[in-house]
Design an enzyme around this catalytic site. Structure first.
Site, PDB file in Angstrom:
ATOM      1  N   ASP A  69       0.906  -1.245   0.009  1.00 16.30           N
ATOM      2  CA  ASP A  69      -0.037   0.191  -0.086  1.00 16.30           C
ATOM      3  C   ASP A  69       0.879   1.197  -0.182  1.00 16.30           C
ATOM      4  OD1 ASP A  69      -1.470   2.040   0.819  1.00 16.30           O
ATOM      5  OD2 ASP A  69      -3.055   0.637   1.821  1.00 16.30           O
ATOM      6  N   VAL A  70       0.745   2.024  -0.805  1.00 15.71           N
ATOM      7  CA  VAL A  70       1.570   3.295  -1.152  1.00 15.71           C
ATOM      8  C   VAL A  70       1.584   4.132   0.310  1.00 15.71           C
ATOM      9  CG1 VAL A  70       1.927   3.448  -3.659  1.00 15.71           C
ATOM     10  CG2 VAL A  70      -0.073   4.643  -2.518  1.00 15.71           C
ATOM     11  N   TYR A 161     -10.678  15.154  -5.322  1.00 14.39           N
ATOM     12  CA  TYR A 161      -9.710  14.619  -6.114  1.00 14.39           C
ATOM     13  C   TYR A 161      -8.778  15.482  -7.031  1.00 14.39           C
ATOM     14  CZ  TYR A 161      -8.394  11.683 -10.360  1.00 14.39           C
ATOM     15  OH  TYR A 161      -7.640  11.059 -11.356  1.00 14.39           O
ATOM     16  N   LYS A 165      -4.555  16.363  -6.764  1.00 16.11           N
ATOM     17  CA  LYS A 165      -3.729  15.976  -8.104  1.00 16.11           C
ATOM     18  C   LYS A 165      -3.298  17.554  -8.452  1.00 16.11           C
ATOM     19  CE  LYS A 165      -4.418  11.760  -9.217  1.00 16.11           C
ATOM     20  NZ  LYS A 165      -3.586  10.614  -9.391  1.00 16.11           N
TER      21      LYS A 165
HETATM   22  N1  LIG Z   1      -8.573   6.367 -16.073  1.00 19.09           N
HETATM   23  C1  LIG Z   1      -8.643   7.915 -16.144  1.00 19.09           C
HETATM   24  O1  LIG Z   1      -9.668   8.262 -16.834  1.00 19.09           O
HETATM   25  C2  LIG Z   1      -7.723   8.639 -15.439  1.00 19.09           C
HETATM   26  C3  LIG Z   1      -7.758   9.993 -15.720  1.00 19.09           C
HETATM   27  C4  LIG Z   1      -6.848  10.910 -15.118  1.00 19.09           C
HETATM   28  C5  LIG Z   1      -5.986  10.368 -14.269  1.00 19.09           C
HETATM   29  N2  LIG Z   1      -5.955   9.020 -13.966  1.00 19.09           N
HETATM   30  C6  LIG Z   1      -4.857   8.607 -12.866  1.00 19.09           C
HETATM   31  O2  LIG Z   1      -4.156   7.807 -13.624  1.00 19.09           O
HETATM   32  C7  LIG Z   1      -3.786   6.853 -12.439  1.00 19.09           C
HETATM   33  C8  LIG Z   1      -3.786   5.166 -13.020  1.00 19.09           C
HETATM   34  O3  LIG Z   1      -5.391   5.118 -12.592  1.00 19.09           O
HETATM   35  P1  LIG Z   1      -5.893   4.028 -13.877  1.00 19.09           P
HETATM   36  O4  LIG Z   1      -6.669   4.858 -14.822  1.00 19.09           O
HETATM   37  O5  LIG Z   1      -4.769   3.341 -14.432  1.00 19.09           O
HETATM   38  O6  LIG Z   1      -6.829   3.101 -12.928  1.00 19.09           O
HETATM   39  P2  LIG Z   1      -6.498   1.653 -12.221  1.00 19.09           P
HETATM   40  O7  LIG Z   1      -6.545   0.707 -13.040  1.00 19.09           O
HETATM   41  O8  LIG Z   1      -7.781   1.551 -11.215  1.00 19.09           O
HETATM   42  O9  LIG Z   1      -5.215   2.164 -11.598  1.00 19.09           O
HETATM   43  C9  LIG Z   1      -5.070   2.609 -10.172  1.00 19.09           C
HETATM   44  C10 LIG Z   1      -3.991   1.605  -9.424  1.00 19.09           C
HETATM   45  O10 LIG Z   1      -3.557   2.153  -8.258  1.00 19.09           O
HETATM   46  C11 LIG Z   1      -3.617   1.168  -7.339  1.00 19.09           C
HETATM   47  N3  LIG Z   1      -3.707   1.537  -6.035  1.00 19.09           N
HETATM   48  C12 LIG Z   1      -4.875   2.163  -5.611  1.00 19.09           C
HETATM   49  N4  LIG Z   1      -4.691   2.576  -4.331  1.00 19.09           N
HETATM   50  C13 LIG Z   1      -3.468   2.142  -4.000  1.00 19.09           C
HETATM   51  C14 LIG Z   1      -2.849   2.360  -2.767  1.00 19.09           C
HETATM   52  N5  LIG Z   1      -3.231   2.441  -1.607  1.00 19.09           N
HETATM   53  N6  LIG Z   1      -1.654   1.493  -2.585  1.00 19.09           N
HETATM   54  C15 LIG Z   1      -1.072   0.948  -3.594  1.00 19.09           C
HETATM   55  N7  LIG Z   1      -1.863   0.915  -4.910  1.00 19.09           N
HETATM   56  C16 LIG Z   1      -2.854   1.427  -4.864  1.00 19.09           C
HETATM   57  C17 LIG Z   1      -4.465   0.025  -7.729  1.00 19.09           C
HETATM   58  O11 LIG Z   1      -4.170  -1.057  -7.454  1.00 19.09           O
HETATM   59  P3  LIG Z   1      -4.604  -1.950  -6.013  1.00 19.09           P
HETATM   60  O12 LIG Z   1      -5.951  -1.604  -6.027  1.00 19.09           O
HETATM   61  O13 LIG Z   1      -4.415  -3.411  -6.231  1.00 19.09           O
HETATM   62  O14 LIG Z   1      -3.906  -1.428  -4.927  1.00 19.09           O
HETATM   63  C18 LIG Z   1      -4.347   0.214  -9.415  1.00 19.09           C
HETATM   64  O15 LIG Z   1      -3.418  -0.705  -9.863  1.00 19.09           O
HETATM   65  C19 LIG Z   1      -4.527   7.177 -11.163  1.00 19.09           C
HETATM   66  O16 LIG Z   1      -3.536   7.983 -10.369  1.00 19.09           O
HETATM   67  C20 LIG Z   1      -5.473   7.969 -11.605  1.00 19.09           C
HETATM   68  O17 LIG Z   1      -5.896   9.190 -10.507  1.00 19.09           O
HETATM   69  C21 LIG Z   1      -6.859   8.267 -14.540  1.00 19.09           C
END
Ligand SMILES: NC(=O)c1ccc[n+]([C@@H]2O[C@H](COP(=O)([O-])OP(=O)(O)OC[C@H]3O[C@@H](n4cnc5c(N)ncnc54)[C@H](OP(=O)(O)O)[C@@H]3O)[C@@H](O)[C@H]2O)c1
Length: 259
Positions: A69-70, A161, A165
């Site tokens: 967990d980060v 959120y 960010k």
């Molecule tokens: N998809 C979009 O539309 C979008 C748009 C803008 C920004 N983002 C950003 O992109 C980044 C990646 O998101 P994603 O879109 O790839 O969605 P995602 O597949 O749900 O990725 C989020 C990742 O973060 C990990 N995570 C969450 N909480 C954590 C914790 N406490 N400790 C360690 N790992 C944790 C999750 O793994 P576990 O659950 O296994 O821990 C998961 O692998 C995020 O920072 C998000 O805010 C996404």
């Protein structure tokens, strides 16, 4: 896979830690990095997606897992140790782990939700960057923080959120000043990207499909992002092709932020 034939776009011999590397954007970044010759440590709380990444990205020769967990200092230490124990160095840190939460009007914000969101989206990537710096400084390296397009303008319903960010954008730029010249620090602000996080604040699959369609229509380039779109930019910013790029906050969003 991203074409990575030009030497300055490659990461041969480099070692990267990608948080959130088991799914979505982080997973795609890990894939691009391995394709460009890097060895990658992937982390996340759930072990299963991490083990799948090892299997699908070429095995233990290329990918190591560091579940955790980060928000835990002990777990972050284990993530960095895994890179050093397995491959002896760390060249690139990508903070992709993140969560969407505390959605809705700020007037209804709950203090515990706010704290939980800040812990994952702002405090953890800042602390991990700080903790990784001594390793990155040894041979020079880079940090890439994954923010969001919503951090660049007020978005009703996503204030908490986006504030976390926006804070990440700010501390990344301060770190870029303070870590220069050995370490570069950059930010990518993705637009709506088709990953498991997208629409997690909605209560049904139908609503998620509907909002994906709406986002695609609202995006000037006419579609949602694919994790590969973000990974291509991540590969550039983490490679020597970007050796004179630091403090950049790059939108990768199909033009959404222009609207
Ligand atoms: N998809 C979009 O539309 C979008 C748009 C803008 C920004 N983002 C950003 O992109 C980044 C990646 O998101 P994603 O879109 O790839 O969605 P995602 O597949 O749900 O990725 C989020 C990742 O973060 C990990 N995570 C969450 N909480 C954590 C914790 N406490 N400790 C360690 N790992 C944790 C999750 O793994 P576990 O659950 O296994 O821990 C998961 O692998 C995020 O920072 C998000 O805010 C996404």
């Amino acid at each position: 896979m991203i074409p990575a034939s030009s030497p300055e776009f490659r990461l041969d011999g480099k070692v990267a830690l990608v948080t959130g590397g088991g799914t979505g954007i982080g997973r795609s970044i890990a894939e691009a990095f391995v394709g460009a010759g890097a060895r990658v440590v992937v982390s996340g709380r759930r072990e299963e997606p991490l083990l799948r990444a090892v299997e699908n990205l070429g095995g233990e020769e290329h990918v190591a897992v560091a579940p955790g967990d980060v928000t835990s200092g002990v777990d972050r230490g284990r993530m960095l140790d895994t890179a050093v124990r397995t491959w002896g160095r760390l060249d690139v840190l990508v903070n992709s782990a993140g969560r969407v939460g505390a959605t809705g009007p700020l007037e209804r914000l709950q203090e515990d939700e706010w704290s939980a969101l800040l812990a994952v989206d702002l405090t953890a990537p800042l602390l991990l960057a700080k903790e990784a710096l001594p390793l990155l400084r040894k041979q020079g390296g880079s940090i890439l923080n994954i923010s969001t397009g919503a951090s660049l303008r007020p978005v009703s319903g996503f204030g908490a959120y986006a504030a976390a960010k926006a804070g990440l954008n700010y501390v990344s730029q301060v770190l870029a000043l303070e870590a220069a010249p050995r370490v570069r620090v950059n930010v990518i602000c993705p637009g709506g990207t088709d990953t498991p996080i997208f629409g997690t604040f909605l209560e049904s699959e139908e609503k998620i499909a509907e909002i994906k369609k709406r986002f695609a229509e609202m995006t000037p380039l006419g579609r949602l992002g694919h994790p590969r779109d973000i990974a291509a930019a991540a590969l550039f910013l983490s490679s020597d092709a970007a050796q004179w790029v630091t403090g950049a906050v790059l939108t990768v969003d199909g033009g959404m932020n222009l609207e």
